[in-house]
Design a protein around this motif. Sequence first.
Motif, PDB file in Angstrom:
ATOM      1  N   TYR A   1      -0.354  -4.161  10.594  1.00  0.00           N
ATOM      2  CA  TYR A   1       1.186  -4.771  10.326  1.00  0.00           C
ATOM      3  C   TYR A   1       2.258  -3.127  11.158  1.00  0.00           C
ATOM      4  O   TYR A   1       2.122  -2.596  12.376  1.00  0.00           O
ATOM      5  N   ASP A   2       3.929  -3.364  11.177  1.00  0.00           N
ATOM      6  CA  ASP A   2       4.279  -2.171  12.118  1.00  0.00           C
ATOM      7  C   ASP A   2       3.850  -1.251  11.798  1.00  0.00           C
ATOM      8  O   ASP A   2       3.653  -0.534  10.062  1.00  0.00           O
TER       9      ASP A   2
ATOM     10  N   ASP B   1       6.080  -7.477   7.403  1.00  0.00           N
ATOM     11  CA  ASP B   1       6.182  -7.624   8.333  1.00  0.00           C
ATOM     12  C   ASP B   1       6.663  -9.195   8.978  1.00  0.00           C
ATOM     13  O   ASP B   1       5.670  -9.915   8.998  1.00  0.00           O
TER      14      ASP B   1
ATOM     15  N   PRO C   1      10.866  -4.735  10.269  1.00  0.00           N
ATOM     16  CA  PRO C   1      10.003  -4.593   8.892  1.00  0.00           C
ATOM     17  C   PRO C   1      10.782  -4.792   8.033  1.00  0.00           C
ATOM     18  O   PRO C   1      11.938  -4.295   7.835  1.00  0.00           O
TER      19      PRO C   1
ATOM     20  N   LEU D   1      -3.100  -0.157   6.268  1.00  0.00           N
ATOM     21  CA  LEU D   1      -2.408  -1.079   7.456  1.00  0.00           C
ATOM     22  C   LEU D   1      -2.088  -1.273   8.610  1.00  0.00           C
ATOM     23  O   LEU D   1      -0.666  -1.985   9.593  1.00  0.00           O
TER      24      LEU D   1
ATOM     25  N   SER E   1       3.989 -11.242   7.413  1.00  0.00           N
ATOM     26  CA  SER E   1       3.023 -10.881   5.948  1.00  0.00           C
ATOM     27  C   SER E   1       3.710  -9.452   5.687  1.00  0.00           C
ATOM     28  O   SER E   1       4.269  -9.165   5.587  1.00  0.00           O
TER      29      SER E   1
END
Length: 622
Positions: A304-305, A572, A578, A301, A560
């Motif tokens: 993402y964060d 996120d 998060p 991922l 997302s």
Amino acid sequence: MAAVAPSATALNSSRAGVALRASSARPSVARAARLQCRATAVPTEKSTLPPPPFQAPTNGNGNGNGKAQQQPGWPSLDETAPKGGGKKRIVVLGTGWASMSFVKAFDESMKDKYELVLLSPRNYFVYTPLLPAMCAGTVEERSIVEPVRAVLGSKGKFFEAKCTDIMPEEKTIVACFPEDAGFPEACFKIPYDYLVLGVGSINNTFNIQGVQEHTMFFKTVEDAARLRLRISECFERAALPQTTPEERKKLLSFVIVGGGPTGVEVAAELHDLITEDLVKLYPDQIQDVSVRVIELMDHVLSMYDRAIGQYTAERFARSGINLVLNSRVKAVQDGTVTVVDKEGNESEIPFGACVWATGVAMHPVVRILQEKLPAGTQNHFRSAVTDEHLRVRGSNGTIFALGDAATIEQAKAVEKATQLFDKYAQTHPDGRLTLPELQQLMAEASQEFPHLREHATFLDGKLGMQRFGGLAFKAFQEANKDKAAIYREVGVVDPTSTLNHDQFVSLINGIDAGLRALPATAQVARQQGEFLAEAFRLADGRLDCLDELAPPFQYFHKGSMAYVGGDRAVMDVPKVGPLMGITAGLVWRGFETWSQISFRNQILVANDWARTKIFGRDTSRV
């Protein structure tokens, strides 16, 4: 690696339509066009100031690629169902997120001005974010599909057919009934006034040997159903008395290539299926089961964060899902995938099923269109290039593109490549750039050219160099051909290799050619479909004045999410950060239920969640 659109679930994929927002800086419009638009109070059947004639490349016989005249006997839609009342015909290609969002948002009141025709070889819409749940039997395929005709209603007509050719000079497409339906070929032409291209994208194998033949893609309902069947076959074969221990371990080894949302969710759903249901049915075989996720980067991922990637990795480690990080797939054989780690070491991983969940490529229909448009107007390797109103460049405003099939044109860094290079060349007498200097240059230039930021992030001199088609890696290889063969084998850059001005410009030009303003996600496609429907309404039949009557498209990212197994999810969310765990899992499940395209689907999906919790998943091989 790049995430695949089906799994990039977006928080703003809500049932509410997207509102158009006026931009503070309207796009510049030619003075003559403005005067024409303002002088046109009521649209007429034939404009007194028609657009300039279309100039398409030819192959010597006056046609774009010669296809238009192959079958002069093909019937035309106008012959059997002519337009009435001077309506403009809108032909929409595809039944994915972009096209169906456009159709659903298409105002009933516009039927007086437009005739809507929808064309696709697939007569249903599929809610792609729940395909991973479908492959594990958590939800059933009929719960996440909706017939196109039910969504279209009385707004227009639908034809189950595949677009095989586009003739923009004639404003006509050629469509044929799907060959796999078992009927003789039935092709026909559909003239259009406006064409909406929402065909999406196809799987990208990156030209890796064996991917097409030995892996299972994960983009459609058929793909998910095929994987579900394969899982059942592997367990049944492993349970046979003559199956050896080595063969059993191979059959029960499941490999997912790609650590984006799709790959993560497939691994999570597969793990839930194994630990919650199959463990009761195959107790003697369960000890030989393994699930692996192969990812090019050092964490899953990656878009993402970072905290989300770390949480997912920890969650997978506790669940027994193995992450093969910092590794790329070199080749795939029958039952074996060969991977190379960051040190250049090769290893083979046996599998009973290998899922290819990474990368998208240009749809053939988009390629056909690019070949027909004037030279120089279309140069993107994956999508049709559009303006801020989603009009395809070179189409004179008659063709629109949405979703994965489109990329909005942005400022290109190559126009300032010399200026960027000279800034660093002044401090380096040799006038060349090393890899660290290139990374720093791109990071600074990303303030003006955002698309360089991702390239700068992954220029680590090792596996990150293989991203984006290996553009930077190939540039440094070309710069030092003497040692190119040696470093090509290990997949890293020669530390002594540098780029001169021309090589740097060539690299930036290659990066610009792959420029994509927005991610290939369902969230983007949905917003674009709703935007275009609203733009048609605001134009009120005068699409030649769209710049004056509607604001440009603006994407609003609401966040997302992804499912990571055990009723847990990760989210996120902009300005929030998060969110992870059971609570996020409940939000994810509720969101995926509420976001279904129809009330019928909402009820079916909710029923599937409850059925799975009470009775477990159906593992029958049917």
